[in-house]
Design a protein around this motif. Sequence first.
Motif, PDB file in Angstrom:
ATOM      1  N   GLU A 125       0.858  -1.186   0.000  1.00  0.00           N
ATOM      2  CA  GLU A 125       0.000   0.000   0.000  1.00  0.00           C
ATOM      3  C   GLU A 125       0.894   1.236   0.000  1.00  0.00           C
ATOM      4  O   GLU A 125       1.726   1.390   0.893  1.00  0.00           O
ATOM      5  N   TYR A 150      -3.921   5.541   4.164  1.00  0.00           N
ATOM      6  CA  TYR A 150      -4.685   4.278   4.010  1.00  0.00           C
ATOM      7  C   TYR A 150      -3.982   3.164   4.783  1.00  0.00           C
ATOM      8  O   TYR A 150      -4.623   2.371   5.475  1.00  0.00           O
ATOM      9  N   SER A 205       4.123  -0.952  -5.724  1.00  0.00           N
ATOM     10  CA  SER A 205       4.397  -2.287  -6.270  1.00  0.00           C
ATOM     11  C   SER A 205       5.607  -2.251  -7.187  1.00  0.00           C
ATOM     12  O   SER A 205       6.475  -3.140  -7.121  1.00  0.00           O
ATOM     13  N   ASP A 214      -5.679  -5.548  -6.725  1.00  0.00           N
ATOM     14  CA  ASP A 214      -6.820  -4.663  -6.478  1.00  0.00           C
ATOM     15  C   ASP A 214      -6.354  -3.221  -6.342  1.00  0.00           C
ATOM     16  O   ASP A 214      -6.966  -2.420  -5.650  1.00  0.00           O
ATOM     17  N   LYS A 242      -5.963   0.193 -11.679  1.00  0.00           N
ATOM     18  CA  LYS A 242      -6.316  -0.785 -12.722  1.00  0.00           C
ATOM     19  C   LYS A 242      -5.344  -0.745 -13.903  1.00  0.00           C
ATOM     20  O   LYS A 242      -5.096  -1.768 -14.530  1.00  0.00           O
ATOM     21  N   ASN A 273     -12.229  -6.086 -10.304  1.00  0.00           N
ATOM     22  CA  ASN A 273     -12.636  -4.959 -11.149  1.00  0.00           C
ATOM     23  C   ASN A 273     -12.289  -5.081 -12.628  1.00  0.00           C
ATOM     24  O   ASN A 273     -12.035  -4.055 -13.285  1.00  0.00           O
ATOM     25  N   GLU A 327     -19.035  -3.955  -5.933  1.00  0.00           N
ATOM     26  CA  GLU A 327     -19.363  -4.002  -4.506  1.00  0.00           C
ATOM     27  C   GLU A 327     -20.508  -3.047  -4.145  1.00  0.00           C
ATOM     28  O   GLU A 327     -20.533  -1.902  -4.563  1.00  0.00           O
TER      29      GLU A 327
HETATM   30  O1  LIG Z   1      -9.809   2.334  -8.235  1.00  0.00           O
HETATM   31  C1  LIG Z   1     -10.020   1.322  -7.580  1.00  0.00           C
HETATM   32  N1  LIG Z   1      -9.057   0.719  -6.860  1.00  0.00           N
HETATM   33  C2  LIG Z   1      -7.741   1.315  -6.814  1.00  0.00           C
HETATM   34  C3  LIG Z   1      -7.142   0.939  -5.494  1.00  0.00           C
HETATM   35  C4  LIG Z   1      -6.162   1.650  -4.985  1.00  0.00           C
HETATM   36  C5  LIG Z   1      -5.596   1.306  -3.664  1.00  0.00           C
HETATM   37  O2  LIG Z   1      -4.308   0.717  -3.866  1.00  0.00           O
HETATM   38  C6  LIG Z   1      -3.279   1.658  -3.573  1.00  0.00           C
HETATM   39  N2  LIG Z   1      -2.350   1.580  -4.712  1.00  0.00           N
HETATM   40  C7  LIG Z   1      -2.602   1.944  -5.977  1.00  0.00           C
HETATM   41  N3  LIG Z   1      -1.547   1.661  -6.765  1.00  0.00           N
HETATM   42  C8  LIG Z   1      -0.601   1.110  -5.969  1.00  0.00           C
HETATM   43  C9  LIG Z   1       0.697   0.593  -6.182  1.00  0.00           C
HETATM   44  N4  LIG Z   1       1.317   0.561  -7.399  1.00  0.00           N
HETATM   45  C10 LIG Z   1       0.813   1.236  -8.574  1.00  0.00           C
HETATM   46  C11 LIG Z   1       1.322   2.667  -8.579  1.00  0.00           C
HETATM   47  O3  LIG Z   1       2.733   2.617  -8.530  1.00  0.00           O
HETATM   48  N5  LIG Z   1       1.375   0.075  -5.143  1.00  0.00           N
HETATM   49  C12 LIG Z   1       0.803   0.050  -3.911  1.00  0.00           C
HETATM   50  N6  LIG Z   1      -0.434   0.519  -3.639  1.00  0.00           N
HETATM   51  C13 LIG Z   1      -1.122   1.051  -4.656  1.00  0.00           C
HETATM   52  C14 LIG Z   1      -3.988   2.985  -3.382  1.00  0.00           C
HETATM   53  O4  LIG Z   1      -3.287   3.816  -2.466  1.00  0.00           O
HETATM   54  C15 LIG Z   1      -5.323   2.540  -2.843  1.00  0.00           C
HETATM   55  O5  LIG Z   1      -5.251   2.199  -1.471  1.00  0.00           O
HETATM   56  C16 LIG Z   1     -11.382   0.737  -7.510  1.00  0.00           C
HETATM   57  C17 LIG Z   1     -12.432   1.523  -7.990  1.00  0.00           C
HETATM   58  C18 LIG Z   1     -13.742   1.077  -7.948  1.00  0.00           C
HETATM   59  C19 LIG Z   1     -14.815   1.920  -8.465  1.00  0.00           C
HETATM   60  C20 LIG Z   1     -15.803   1.380  -9.283  1.00  0.00           C
HETATM   61  C21 LIG Z   1     -16.832   2.186  -9.793  1.00  0.00           C
HETATM   62  C22 LIG Z   1     -16.875   3.525  -9.463  1.00  0.00           C
HETATM   63  F1  LIG Z   1     -17.859   4.299  -9.910  1.00  0.00           F
HETATM   64  C23 LIG Z   1     -15.886   4.074  -8.634  1.00  0.00           C
HETATM   65  C24 LIG Z   1     -14.871   3.283  -8.136  1.00  0.00           C
HETATM   66  C25 LIG Z   1     -14.023  -0.199  -7.409  1.00  0.00           C
HETATM   67  C26 LIG Z   1     -12.969  -0.988  -6.927  1.00  0.00           C
HETATM   68  O6  LIG Z   1     -13.191  -2.230  -6.383  1.00  0.00           O
HETATM   69  C27 LIG Z   1     -11.655  -0.535  -6.979  1.00  0.00           C
HETATM   70  O7  LIG Z   1     -10.646  -1.365  -6.523  1.00  0.00           O
END
Ligand SMILES: O=C(NC/C=C/[C@H]1O[C@@H](n2cnc3c(NCCO)ncnc32)[C@H](O)[C@@H]1O)c1cc(-c2ccc(F)cc2)cc(O)c1O
Length: 214
Positions: free
Chosen positions: A90, A95, A119, A141, A144, A170, A199
């Motif tokens: 994370e 968060y 990541s 997760d 995307k 997703n 969800e």
């Molecule tokens: O966007 C969604 N998820 C993102 C999650 C991000 C979390 O993960 C963390 N994160 C991100 N990239 C990295 C990374 N590496 C990558 C960057 O280096 N390395 C480590 N941590 C990372 C963020 O800090 C957050 O904690 C989502 C949206 C909808 C949705 C659907 C419909 C709607 F209308 C609205 C929203 C439903 C879902 O189930 C979803 O999972």
Amino acid sequence: TRSTRPQRMLKAVQKNATKGNPQSVISAIDYFCKNSEWAMNVGDEKGSILDSVVTEVNPSTVLELGTYCGYSTVRIARLLSPGTKLITLEFNPAYAAVARQIIAYAGLQDKVTLVEGSSGEWIPQIKERFGITTFDFIFLDHWKDQYLPDIKLFEECGLLRKGSVLLADNVICPGAPDYLEYVRNSPRYESRYYPAHLEYTKLEDGLEKSVFLG
Ligand SMILES: O=C(NC/C=C/[C@H]1O[C@@H](n2cnc3c(NCCO)ncnc32)[C@H](O)[C@@H]1O)c1cc(-c2ccc(F)cc2)cc(O)c1O
Ligand SMILES: [Mg+2]
């Protein structure tokens, strides 16, 4: 200053769940998201599919990308065999702070290693830092558009073995079209779609399970 949604979610867990009871933490978060504020947890419907895949794989090594508030971390960790730990990445410190408290409230802190970082930065270090050769199970997760670059990174870093299972949330909503195209067309994966709903809504979404063939 106003609290954040993750902080309000944590308060709901502390108010409505029983300390040391993972199922009550899961139920408290789902209740909060259904009745107070929607949040992007994998949720109960897709969560049950996640549970069944984790139970089927019974993994010894587990990685989660995108802890958020720790809902799926708790779902996975509660099903792991004694002595098995999961690594969850994370990169948002706020968060991560909430997730640590939710995971601890569930009594699962000894089964979880929460790493604050991205990541892209951490995947190449996992072997040496955690003494892991390959992962039995990976839950994607996070952002995307990072699913595809990160699965390629797993291949490059030799973190997959014949039979490694990747489960991605997703793949329909918000969607990960480039990832889907890759795992469904690559001869190195056997991929299957589990239809469900976004969800806490009636919108279509689902999970993609991909087995690495070596
Ligand atoms: O966007 C969604 N998820 C993102 C999650 C991000 C979390 O993960 C963390 N994160 C991100 N990239 C990295 C990374 N590496 C990558 C960057 O280096 N390395 C480590 N941590 C990372 C963020 O800090 C957050 O904690 C989502 C949206 C909808 C949705 C659907 C419909 C709607 F209308 C609205 C929203 C439903 C879902 O189930 C979803 O999972
Ligand atoms: Mg998700």
